[in-house]
Design a protein around this motif. Structure first.
Motif, PDB file in Angstrom:
ATOM      1  N   TYR A 266      10.915  48.245  49.224  1.00  0.00           N
ATOM      2  CA  TYR A 266      11.219  47.743  48.675  1.00  0.00           C
ATOM      3  C   TYR A 266      10.368  48.651  47.358  1.00  0.00           C
ATOM      4  O   TYR A 266       9.901  49.532  46.600  1.00  0.00           O
ATOM      5  CB  TYR A 266       9.766  46.837  47.322  1.00  0.00           C
ATOM      6  CG  TYR A 266      10.083  46.039  46.216  1.00  0.00           C
ATOM      7  CD1 TYR A 266      11.643  45.017  45.963  1.00  0.00           C
ATOM      8  CD2 TYR A 266       9.488  46.053  45.559  1.00  0.00           C
ATOM      9  CE1 TYR A 266      11.490  44.152  45.502  1.00  0.00           C
ATOM     10  CE2 TYR A 266       9.538  44.894  43.931  1.00  0.00           C
ATOM     11  CZ  TYR A 266      10.418  44.740  43.922  1.00  0.00           C
ATOM     12  OH  TYR A 266      11.228  43.781  42.862  1.00  0.00           O
ATOM     13  N   ASP A 270      15.744  48.097  43.549  1.00  0.00           N
ATOM     14  CA  ASP A 270      15.185  47.121  43.726  1.00  0.00           C
ATOM     15  C   ASP A 270      14.280  46.317  42.792  1.00  0.00           C
ATOM     16  O   ASP A 270      14.420  45.361  42.321  1.00  0.00           O
ATOM     17  CB  ASP A 270      14.156  46.933  45.142  1.00  0.00           C
ATOM     18  CG  ASP A 270      15.088  47.561  46.630  1.00  0.00           C
ATOM     19  OD1 ASP A 270      16.558  47.725  46.322  1.00  0.00           O
ATOM     20  OD2 ASP A 270      14.450  47.366  47.381  1.00  0.00           O
ATOM     21  N   ASN A 274      15.948  43.339  39.807  1.00  0.00           N
ATOM     22  CA  ASN A 274      14.899  41.800  39.993  1.00  0.00           C
ATOM     23  C   ASN A 274      14.401  41.690  38.121  1.00  0.00           C
ATOM     24  O   ASN A 274      14.285  40.694  37.809  1.00  0.00           O
ATOM     25  CB  ASN A 274      13.725  42.070  40.908  1.00  0.00           C
ATOM     26  CG  ASN A 274      14.558  41.397  42.345  1.00  0.00           C
ATOM     27  OD1 ASN A 274      15.279  41.637  42.901  1.00  0.00           O
ATOM     28  ND2 ASN A 274      13.078  42.399  43.658  1.00  0.00           N
TER      29      ASN A 274
END
Length: 374
Positions: A266, A270, A274
């Motif tokens: 992660y 990313d 998000n």
């Protein structure tokens, strides 16, 4: 009352005579085993015994080698009393209240006259500790400010006391500084950081903070290579305060999905993707959240993701310094408004000095080699 006072004074005189006699006897024994040495009069001395100031003559020898053992015992008692007075004072009792307790235990004179001197010793110890030399490099530093009501110029006002907590290369923590600056600002933080640098802290790896006023600017001036991580917990609280009660649970779940920790794959990219998606989703109903998605400053909340996944949960919030601030507040809350800034610094400093937990290593905190070079 007069008879009681006369009896106490007589007892004090007797104790002084006995102490002096014991020291003379000690010197006699000492000189019996010291060829060529002899007595050389007396010097004035004073100490505490049973809560009273005792004054007496201390026997001397020609070469200055004689040190009465009874004085060492009195000094040990005095040090214990100083530690007790400091401990009571730093647990929230006022100087007057400490004096009352000592008056009951040790007698009126100790209670009224001895306590200010003991508190002065405590103040000196804290002052030395707050100005001690620091290590040259701190891998991680947490900063926060606690607000305290104090008297100044015949009025009471709330002022900021800035706290700096460091993680050392040996994986232990220590409070690096406590500074009073009435208001948070870039200038205040720059002065604080320069003080830390002047005391030896030349470099900082990562700084973790709440959204403190002016901190980013000050950090770039004094520690330009340090990375900045904003506290995720504070951001979550702020976000949840923007929505109505029925939406809080869903938003909290979405925030957990954005601010993940401990996942190798992660990345910051990313997380930012998000984040912008979350702001877009909730921005349809809440205009204040919609604005947050496009502000570049929120990228400081994702700095933790560039470090080893095993330590991300330790560095993405200011939880450690928040716990320390709870200890500060517990002591300060018992006092109401503090009489001056020195009294606040003494109490906060003593609490920080006595943090036994900071003597223990933080397991696994050194896994990131960019912060803890091998």
């Amino acid at each position: 009352m007069a008879k009681h006072s006369e009896r106490e004074n007589g007892l004090q005189d007797l104790m002084e005579i006995m102490l002096e006699s014991m020291m003379i006897a000690e010197r006699r024994e000492f000189l019996n085993n010291a060829e060529g040495n002899k007595g050389n009069g007396f010097r004035h001395g004073r100490s505490f015994g049973q809560g009273r100031v005792l004054e007496f003559r201390i026997p001397r020898d020609r070469y200055g080698n004689f040190h009465p053992k009874i004085l060492a015992l009195l000094r040990d008692q005095e040090m214990e009393c100083e530690r007790l007075a400091g401990s009571l004072y730093c647990r929230g009792l006022t100087q007057s209240q400490v004096g009352e307790i000592f008056g009951e235990i040790y007698g009126e004179h100790y209670g009224k006259a001895g306590i200010p001197r003991m508190i002065d010793y405590l103040r000196s110890d804290v002052e030395r500790w707050l100005n001690r030399p620091l290590e040259s490099y701190y891998p991680i530093v947490f900063v926060d400010a606690i607000h305290v009501k104090i008297h100044r110029k015949r009025s009471v006002g709330t002022e900021a006391f800035h706290v700096v907590l460091g993680v050392k290369e040996d994986k232990k923590r220590e409070v690096l500084g406590i500074h009073n600056r009435p208001a948070e600002s870039a200038t205040a933080w720059e002065e604080i950081f320069r003080d830390l640098r002047d005391r030896g802290a030349e470099r900082v790896g990562l700084m973790v903070s709440d959204g403190l006023t002016g901190l980013e600017t000050a950090l770039s001036e004094v520690y330009p290579t340090a990375q900045l991580q904003r506290c995720v917990t504070h951001l979550k609280r702020n976000m949840l305060s923007k929505v109505r009660h029925g939406d809080k649970m869903e938003l909290a779940e979405d925030l957990r999905e954005v601010f993940r920790t401990g996942q190798k794959d992660y990345t910051r990219e990313d997380a930012w993707e998000n984040w912008t998606a979350l702001c877009k989703k909730w921005g349809k109903d809440y205009r204040s959240i919609k604005k947050m998605g496009g502000e570049i400053g929120y990228k400081y909340y994702f700095t933790y993701l560039q470090y080893h996944h095993a330590i991300q949960s330790m560095i993405h919030t200011t939880n450690w310094i928040e716990r320390l601030n709870k200890d500060f507040r517990r002591v300060l809350r018992m006092r109401g408004a503090m009489p001056n800034e020195d009294s606040v610094l003494v109490l906060m400093g003593k609490v920080a000095m006595d943090k036994d937990a900071y003597d223990r290593e933080l397991p696994g905190i050194d896994k990131d080699e960019s912060l803890f070079p091998r």
